[in-house]
Design a protein around this motif. Structure first.
Motif, PDB file in Angstrom:
ATOM      1  N   LEU A 148      56.896  19.951  29.572  1.00  0.00           N
ATOM      2  CA  LEU A 148      58.051  20.835  29.767  1.00  0.00           C
ATOM      3  C   LEU A 148      58.083  21.931  28.706  1.00  0.00           C
ATOM      4  CD1 LEU A 148      60.817  18.284  30.789  1.00  0.00           C
ATOM      5  CD2 LEU A 148      59.502  19.823  32.264  1.00  0.00           C
ATOM      6  N   LYS A 149      57.631  21.607  27.500  1.00  0.00           N
ATOM      7  CA  LYS A 149      57.581  22.607  26.439  1.00  0.00           C
ATOM      8  C   LYS A 149      56.591  23.713  26.775  1.00  0.00           C
ATOM      9  CE  LYS A 149      56.310  23.217  21.567  1.00  0.00           C
ATOM     10  NZ  LYS A 149      55.835  22.539  20.327  1.00  0.00           N
ATOM     11  N   ARG A 151      55.281  24.379  29.651  1.00  0.00           N
ATOM     12  CA  ARG A 151      55.648  25.019  30.918  1.00  0.00           C
ATOM     13  C   ARG A 151      56.687  26.108  30.671  1.00  0.00           C
ATOM     14  NH1 ARG A 151      53.281  26.676  35.225  1.00  0.00           N
ATOM     15  NH2 ARG A 151      54.292  26.233  37.207  1.00  0.00           N
ATOM     16  N   SER A 152      57.591  25.880  29.740  1.00  0.00           N
ATOM     17  CA  SER A 152      58.605  26.892  29.419  1.00  0.00           C
ATOM     18  C   SER A 152      57.969  28.113  28.762  1.00  0.00           C
ATOM     19  CB  SER A 152      59.677  26.296  28.503  1.00  0.00           C
ATOM     20  OG  SER A 152      59.143  26.005  27.215  1.00  0.00           O
ATOM     21  N   GLN A 153      56.841  27.895  28.073  1.00  0.00           N
ATOM     22  CA  GLN A 153      56.140  29.005  27.433  1.00  0.00           C
ATOM     23  C   GLN A 153      55.313  29.810  28.424  1.00  0.00           C
ATOM     24  OE1 GLN A 153      54.143  26.402  24.604  1.00  0.00           O
ATOM     25  NE2 GLN A 153      55.243  27.359  22.899  1.00  0.00           N
ATOM     26  N   HIS A 154      54.879  29.153  29.490  1.00  0.00           N
ATOM     27  CA  HIS A 154      54.017  29.806  30.491  1.00  0.00           C
ATOM     28  C   HIS A 154      54.499  29.429  31.899  1.00  0.00           C
ATOM     29  CE1 HIS A 154      51.275  30.732  27.164  1.00  0.00           C
ATOM     30  NE2 HIS A 154      51.432  29.480  26.784  1.00  0.00           N
ATOM     31  N   PRO A 155      55.680  29.904  32.269  1.00  0.00           N
ATOM     32  CA  PRO A 155      56.303  29.446  33.527  1.00  0.00           C
ATOM     33  C   PRO A 155      55.589  29.891  34.800  1.00  0.00           C
ATOM     34  CG  PRO A 155      57.576  31.218  32.524  1.00  0.00           C
ATOM     35  CD  PRO A 155      56.542  30.831  31.521  1.00  0.00           C
ATOM     36  N   ASN A 182      56.896  19.251  37.858  1.00  0.00           N
ATOM     37  CA  ASN A 182      56.675  20.614  38.345  1.00  0.00           C
ATOM     38  C   ASN A 182      57.534  20.920  39.568  1.00  0.00           C
ATOM     39  OD1 ASN A 182      55.230  23.120  38.065  1.00  0.00           O
ATOM     40  ND2 ASN A 182      53.987  22.549  39.849  1.00  0.00           N
TER      41      ASN A 182
END
Length: 296
Positions: A148-149, A151-155, A182
């Motif tokens: 999740l970390k 993913r938040s940086q590379h959505p 996801n």
């Protein structure tokens, strides 16, 4: 003795019926991207290297084959099971790479060689390798936080998952977890290399019915690789591979391979029943995995 024979015959009959049913799910030819496969295999090899060398990408020839991952996260639990994930700028993808069987680690080999199953809660009558599943549970909470970390940086990025040997088996169990994280959307690519079998026939059936939780997937095997034949398929073990197998007789030409859509196809690695090779397990893409791991 008669009772035991009846049990064996009954199980084999059920196994045959379910296998026939499984074939029905394999109706669409799958795709295999050689360049992406080699790239993910490179990261799988790198995942064996020490954390210090991974942080500055100084792990010798293993690291020289592929670009460093951005925003790299490395996790290792108390049992030395680990994964790394990071952003692959060239592919615009979050890559999740699970470390495999260390060639000289007895505990890793014991994990591959054990056969005990445990109930798998995501599907009815599914069972999976007990040690593999317990390893997943050990890393599950941290995996969620790490994914999740990043993913938040590379959505907007793609998502890849991979692993070699034991890492391939663990990646197989991790992919459904990432699918849920996801937003129940398939990841973009899921490739394993020399993975052992993970679960029973019902698990294989379920995994297939969910399209491998991925847009493209392949279970790459190398000739007589012994790990790809573990745990046994035969009674009383009754393990079953998932499908989409890409079988290499050798890696002299990366574009010469056989694609087997159904699991345990006699055209691919299942053609071997007794003659197995440790060398083939450590030679994916023509690399000397044991040497590269030892020197990185």
């Amino acid at each position: 003795m008669k009772g035991k024979m009846l049990t064996k015959q009954t199980n084999q009959k059920i196994f045959s019926i379910l296998t026939a049913s499984l074939v029905i799910l394999y109706t669409n030819a799958f795709q295999y991207n050689v360049d992406l496969s080699k790239r993910l295999a490179s990261y799988s090899l790198v995942s064996y290297c020490s954390h210090n060398r991974l942080q500055d990408w100084s792990c010798g020839e293993a690291c020289q084959r592929v670009e460093p991952l951005k925003d790299l996260i490395i996790y290792t639990n108390q049992n030395d099971s680990s994964y790394m994930m990071g952003y692959d700028q060239q592919e615009n993808a979050i890559s999740i790479i699970v470390k495999g069987t260390n060639p000289w680690c007895i505990d890793d080999w014991e994990s591959d060689l054990t056969t005990e199953k445990i109930d798998y809660p995501k599907c009815e009558s599914c069972q999976v390798h007990k040690v593999f599943y317990q390893t997943l549970l050990d890393m599950q909470e941290q995996l969620k936080k790490d994914f999740l970390k990043i993913r938040s940086q590379h959505p907007q990025s793609k998502i890849y998952a991979t692993g070699q040997s034991l890492g391939g088996a663990l990646a197989t169990l991790i992919v459904p977890e990432i699918y849920l994280l996801n937003g129940k959307k398939p990841i973009d690519a899921f490739y394993t290399f020399g993975s052992p079998r993970v679960g029973n026939l019902q698990f294989s059936f379920w995994y297939t019915s969910k399209s491998y939780f991925s847009k493209i997937s392949a279970r790459v095997t190398s000739n007589k690789d012994i790990v790809a034949q573990l745990p046994p398929r035969s009674f009383p073990f009754l393990y079953m591979h998932i499908g989409h197998e890409v079988f290499y007789k050798n890696f002299s030409n990366l574009h010469e391979f056989i694609m087997c859509e159904i699991p345990e196809d006699q055209e691919c690695s299942n053609q071997y029943t007794l003659d197995f090779s440790m060398k083939d397990h450590g030679s994916y893409f023509g690399w000397n995995w044991a040497f590269d791991i030892f020197t990185c």
